[in-house]
Scaffold this active site. Structure first.
Site, short mmCIF file in Angstrom:
data_model
loop_
_atom_site.label_atom_id
_atom_site.label_comp_id
_atom_site.label_asym_id
_atom_site.label_seq_id
_atom_site.Cartn_x
_atom_site.Cartn_y
_atom_site.Cartn_z
N HIS A 364 46.12 49.15 -17.54
CA HIS A 364 46.65 49.50 -16.22
C HIS A 364 48.11 49.10 -16.05
O HIS A 364 48.90 49.80 -15.43
CB HIS A 364 45.80 48.84 -15.13
CG HIS A 364 44.37 49.29 -15.20
ND1 HIS A 364 43.38 48.73 -14.46
CD2 HIS A 364 43.81 50.26 -15.94
CE1 HIS A 364 42.24 49.32 -14.76
NE2 HIS A 364 42.47 50.25 -15.65
N ARG A 507 46.65 65.64 -8.23
CA ARG A 507 45.48 65.77 -9.10
C ARG A 507 44.39 64.86 -8.54
O ARG A 507 44.64 63.69 -8.26
CB ARG A 507 45.84 65.34 -10.52
CG ARG A 507 44.62 65.37 -11.44
CD ARG A 507 44.99 65.08 -12.86
NE ARG A 507 45.27 63.67 -13.07
CZ ARG A 507 45.67 63.18 -14.24
NH1 ARG A 507 45.86 63.98 -15.27
NH2 ARG A 507 45.90 61.90 -14.38
N GLU A 606 42.70 70.53 -20.51
CA GLU A 606 42.79 69.35 -21.38
C GLU A 606 41.79 69.42 -22.53
O GLU A 606 41.79 68.55 -23.40
CB GLU A 606 42.53 68.09 -20.55
CG GLU A 606 43.63 67.82 -19.55
CD GLU A 606 43.28 66.71 -18.58
OE1 GLU A 606 43.84 65.61 -18.72
OE2 GLU A 606 42.46 66.94 -17.68
N CYS A 677 52.08 69.32 -18.42
CA CYS A 677 52.44 68.05 -17.79
C CYS A 677 52.13 66.82 -18.64
O CYS A 677 52.12 65.71 -18.15
CB CYS A 677 51.79 67.92 -16.42
SG CYS A 677 50.01 67.91 -16.47
C1 PEP Z 1 47.29 64.65 -19.97
O1 PEP Z 1 46.17 64.43 -20.41
O2 PEP Z 1 48.19 65.21 -20.63
C2 PEP Z 1 47.66 64.25 -18.60
C3 PEP Z 1 48.79 64.63 -18.06
O3 PEP Z 1 46.81 63.44 -17.97
P1 PEP Z 1 46.70 61.87 -18.26
O4 PEP Z 1 47.80 61.50 -19.19
O5 PEP Z 1 46.79 61.22 -16.94
O6 PEP Z 1 45.36 61.77 -18.89
MG MG Z 2 44.56 63.77 -19.11
#
Ligand code: PEP
Ligand code: MG
Length: 747
Positions: A364, A507, A606, A677
């Protein structure tokens, strides 16, 4: 008998204290200590060996051995009996030393005539400083009391070494905490920075090691332990049910605080002449020494708990709080064993960098540091033992390297690096307001990722066109209780206010896998990354997501709202998530709340599966954002948190780019807006290739917008695309080489 020995030991400590108080040079003090100790223990020899470097010990003072051997005799870690004590951190008690395995004959010291050997480590808080030895001609085993007495002397020596009482000629007697030290850790967050050490948990300095009146010290210790127990009980009572992990930790605290062995050992040390705080610190040193040998993660954590308790006890006894009264230095760089996300946030934006001894890429604290865009290094082993408040420190987050108290050449080289970065920054700020258009006229939208209120000022300073990913879980992770709906609604409203009409993609809660809420009952899963996480949790236990959706709707208060569901692996999950939202909307309306004038609903992509979803998914979803971090780990089957494999496969690998090309095509057929992203969007060359492949909206860390924009504006995307397609046709594994060649040739 025991009593006589105790008073002997107290007498010896009293004499040691007087020696320390005398105005003498370091060497003279060491000599006197060996003399006093040999005298008091009734041995012919007493010698002090100190580390001159990480694996060499040097004889620094002796009573009884050949004086000419002082500063001449050296041994490697593990060599001879002294080296054995140093390596193992354990006492060696031998009645017939020459017949012990590993005994090394050192003619220059005249050692062979001494039969018995007792060596104890000189160590402070787990850090090995040297070895203290007594030897006698008479072949005898030393008693437990004698061992104890020598350990106490060693502890006083360790403290005195720390305080610089023996500074003198030669590396072994250099003042501690003055040399330059380099630490190799791992990158938690990229970026380079320089500043001064700020210890999150400053060391408690114990200056009164020896005490005359054991009764008083025993009472002080007892009172302090009582206070400690009360405070642990209060903490336990304050932790509400359901805060699983926290309660477990506190229970362990309580167990230690009531442990008879712990207390008894400290009482015995006091009986031998130590002050209450010195006794605590001696016990703490032993815990730390054990800690370095334990490999089991759970046990290590418990030893850390015990270590924390010792710190608390020391603070009670010395009255030194976390606030030591010292001012935070200029450009503070936080150094800590570990730090919770809440504590890190409390420092606000004051910190220039963070260096931790522990932590993992997904911890975290790392998530928060990322959000705050502070360079962060993890796994910088033993740095809290070395660093002192105010020390100069250079953090190279790109390489995972820390220079503590660096020499001038390193500082100058580092300054050059920072100056170059600053120059680049200047260039970026000159294009901050410009639209990002490639040399061949293609418009690319650059957005930023966020998750904390602290991120939002970057919306203007970075030139981002909006927030392409607002990771709502951060607000859940930085608390030790589930946030309330009103609290969340307030935060989301402030985010929308700060965005001033720019689009913010919220999100919904993405927890599980690497993001475990401290107050959620942890579920043991064989493979959390492939487990019960994100939308899977939200659909199976919709309570929290419903509450969050309400908070978002109320925050929007009529304004347009953009929502994105994480980790959608198939069409049906999207349908169910959307249905949940519709239900919540209807309910809110019924309750009389103003619903947003428009809600845009998108999903993250994802998992590779979603790229092959039925056409109606792409027709119905309003936008898709590729979460490259997760997508890549599933595409290559390479854990994003595992240092050994996480960088093994290139994002610019032909297979991965071909897959992205498929996603682009699917979105184009249905006219579905597509963005990216993951972290790769913030890496300029990767961003250029993503844009060339047709992904025209990129969301990244705010600090990356400048470098990405600057590169994108200089090149023709169509030409980059040609370079990529040609590399594909040639069967290159990665297009990185050809793209880099092209960039060089056309710069
Ligand atoms: C990702 O998986 O690319 C994403 C943006 O989400 P996180 O990094 O928060 O899992
Ligand atoms: Mg992710």
């Amino acid at each position: 008998m025991a009593h006589t020995l105790e008073s002997e030991s107290r007498k010896l400590l009293g004499r040691l204290r007087d020696t320390m108080a005398e105005d003498a040079a370091g060497q003279a003090r060491l000599d006197k200590i060996t003399h006093l100790t040999a005298d008091s223990m009734g041995t012919e020899v007493c010698s002090i060996y100190l580390f001159r470097d990480a694996d060499t010990l040097e004889l620094c003072a002796t009573q009884g051995l050949n004086a000419a051997a002082v500063h001449q005799t050296r041994m490697k870690l593990g060599e001879g009996l002294v080296g054995r004590v140093a390596r193992s951190g354990k006492t060696v008690n031998a009645a017939d030393a020459p017949s012990e395995p590993g005994f090394r004959f050192m003619p220059e010291t005249g050692e062979e005539i001494y039969s018995s050997f007792l060596g104890v480590p000189i160590q402070r808080l787990g850090e090995k400083l040297g070895v203290l030895v007594v030897q006698s001609k008479q072949a005898r085993q030393f008693s437990d009391d004698e061992i104890y007495a020598l350990e106490v002397v060693a502890m006083v020596l360790a403290e005195m070494t720390e305080l610089g009482a023996f500074v003198g000629e030669g590396a072994a007697m250099e003042k501690r905490h003055t040399q330059a030290v380099l630490f190799r850790g791992s990158t938690g967050q990229e970026g380079a920075t320089m500043g001064h050490v700020w210890l999150h948990e400053p060391r408690v300095v114990v200056t009164n090691l020896v005490a005359d009146d054991p009764e008083t010290e025993l009472t002080r210790l007892q009172e302090a332990v009582d206070r400690l127990r009360v405070s642990v009980d209060q903490m336990l009572a304050g932790a509400s049910i359901g805060e699983g992990d926290q309660v477990e930790v506190l229970e362990a605290y309580r167990m230690f605080a009531n442990s008879k062995g712990w207390l008894r050992r400290m009482e015995e040390d006091i009986g031998r002449g130590l002050s209450a705080e010195a006794a605590v610190e001696k016990e703490q040193s032993q815990t730390r020494a054990r800690m370095s040998q334990v490999t089991d993660g759970y046990l290590r954590e418990r030893l850390h708990d015990l270590d924390d308790l010792s710190n608390r006890l020391l603070r009670i006894l010395t009255g030194q709080g976390r606030e030591t009264g010292s001012e935070m230095p200029e450009n503070p760089i936080l150094v800590a064993r570990n730090i919770g996300p809440g504590d890190l946030l409390d420092y606000n934006r004051k910190l220039r960098g963070v260096v931790l001894e522990e932590g993992s890429v997904g911890s975290h604290a790392v998530i928060v540091a990322r959000a705050l865009a502070i360079p962060l290094i993890i796994n910088a082993e033993r740095i809290t033992n070395e660093a002192l408040n105010g020390d100069q420190i250079l953090v190279d987050g790109d390489q995972g390297i820390v220079h503590l108290r660096p020499d001038d050449t390193v500082v100058n080289a580092f300054r050059d690096k920072l100056a170059m970065q600053a120059k680049a920054q200047e260039r970026y700020s000159s294009i901050r307001e410009a639209e990002c258009v490639s040399a061949d006229g293609q418009r690319i939208h650059l957005l930023m990722n966020a998750g904390l209120m602290a991120d939002l000022p970057s919306l203007t300073s970075s030139g981002a066109e909006g927030v392409g990913l607002f990771r709502t879980e951060l607000q859940f992770l930085v608390r030790n209780k589930m946030p309330k709906r009103t609290e969340l609604a307030e935060i989301y409203a402030r985010v929308l206010d700060a965005a001033g009409g720019k689009r913010v993609v919220f999100r919904t809660l993405d927890i599980g896998s690497d993001k475990v809420l401290p107050y959620m009952k942890p579920t043991e899963e064989p493979n959390p990354a492939l487990g019960w996480r994100a939308i899977r949790v939200a659909l199976d236990r919709p309570g929290v997501m419903r509450m969050q959706l309400q908070a978002l709707i109320r925050a929007a208060n009529g304004r347009p709202l953009t929502l994105m569901f994480p980790f959608i692996a198939q069409y049906e999950e999207f349908i169910h998530a959307r249905a949940e939202l519709e239900k919540v909307m209807a309910r809110e309306q019924k309750l009389g709340h103003t619903v947003p004038e428009r809600v845009e609903i998108g999903t993250m992509l994802e998992t590779p599966s979603l790229a092959y979803a039925p056409q109606r998914f792409f027709d119905e979803v309003e936008f898709v954002s590729i979460g490259g971090n997760d997508l890549k780990q599933f595409f290559f089957a390479a854990d994003r948190e595992n240092e050994r494999v996480r960088r093994r496969y290139d994002t610019l690998n032909q297979s991965f780019l071909s897959f992205l090309r498929l996603v682009v095509e699917r979105c184009e057929t249905s006219n579905t807006p597509l963005s990216f992203c993951g972290e790769d969007a913030g890496r300029p060359v990767e961003a250029l290739c993503l844009a060339a492949m047709g992904i025209r909206t990129l969301s990244m860390r705010p600090a990356s917008i400048g470098p990405v924009k600057s590169l994108l504006m200089r090149y023709r995307l169509s030409e980059i695309r040609d370079v990529i397609e040609e590399a594909f046709a040639r069967g290159e594994q990665s297009v990185r080489g050809p793209v880099m060649d092209y960039l060089r040739d056309n710069s």
